[in-house]
Design a protein around this motif. Sequence first.
Motif, PDB file in Angstrom:
ATOM      1  N   SER A  24       0.818  -1.202   0.000  1.00  0.00           N
ATOM      2  CA  SER A  24       0.000   0.000   0.000  1.00  0.00           C
ATOM      3  C   SER A  24       0.859   1.263   0.000  1.00  0.00           C
ATOM      4  O   SER A  24       0.580   2.225  -0.723  1.00  0.00           O
ATOM      5  CB  SER A  24      -0.938  -0.006   1.205  1.00  0.00           C
ATOM      6  N   THR A  36      -5.446  -0.937  -2.274  1.00  0.00           N
ATOM      7  CA  THR A  36      -6.428  -1.566  -1.399  1.00  0.00           C
ATOM      8  C   THR A  36      -7.038  -2.766  -2.116  1.00  0.00           C
ATOM      9  O   THR A  36      -6.869  -2.950  -3.318  1.00  0.00           O
ATOM     10  CB  THR A  36      -7.561  -0.586  -1.024  1.00  0.00           C
ATOM     11  N   ILE A  40      -3.676  -5.445  -3.383  1.00  0.00           N
ATOM     12  CA  ILE A  40      -2.631  -5.840  -2.430  1.00  0.00           C
ATOM     13  C   ILE A  40      -2.007  -7.180  -2.814  1.00  0.00           C
ATOM     14  O   ILE A  40      -0.784  -7.259  -2.991  1.00  0.00           O
ATOM     15  CB  ILE A  40      -3.177  -5.863  -0.987  1.00  0.00           C
ATOM     16  N   ARG A  44       1.796  -7.885  -4.359  1.00  0.00           N
ATOM     17  CA  ARG A  44       2.749  -8.803  -3.733  1.00  0.00           C
ATOM     18  C   ARG A  44       3.281  -9.815  -4.740  1.00  0.00           C
ATOM     19  O   ARG A  44       4.479 -10.140  -4.724  1.00  0.00           O
ATOM     20  CB  ARG A  44       2.108  -9.483  -2.527  1.00  0.00           C
TER      21      ARG A  44
END
Length: 109
Positions: A24, A36, A40, A44
């Motif tokens: 974030s 958000t 997310i 990653r």
Amino acid sequence: MIRVLDLAAFAEMATGLALVVVPSFVGQVLLGEALTGPAIPTARVAGIALIALGVACWRNSGLLGMLIYSAAVTLYLAYFGLTGSAGVLLWPAVAVHAVLSVLLWRSRN
């Protein structure tokens, strides 16, 4: 003397690590908005890919980069599936990456 490729590889690995640890925040400083929701886990996975790309360039080994990527994504997606929501292709993706990881590991020898 540090090669330009090494410098670029370390920069990508650092960015990837930041995406994995604080996605974030990275979204906020790069894009102007915090990440958000589904952004997310997507960030990653992108971070894992950047780390693997950096390792592949630094070690001059595409095989090692793909092995790191596939194994790390297997673990992350499995963790995500066990602790979060899962779409219909999450577990097949985990299985495919697990098989790829084993095949890549075996091809190293």
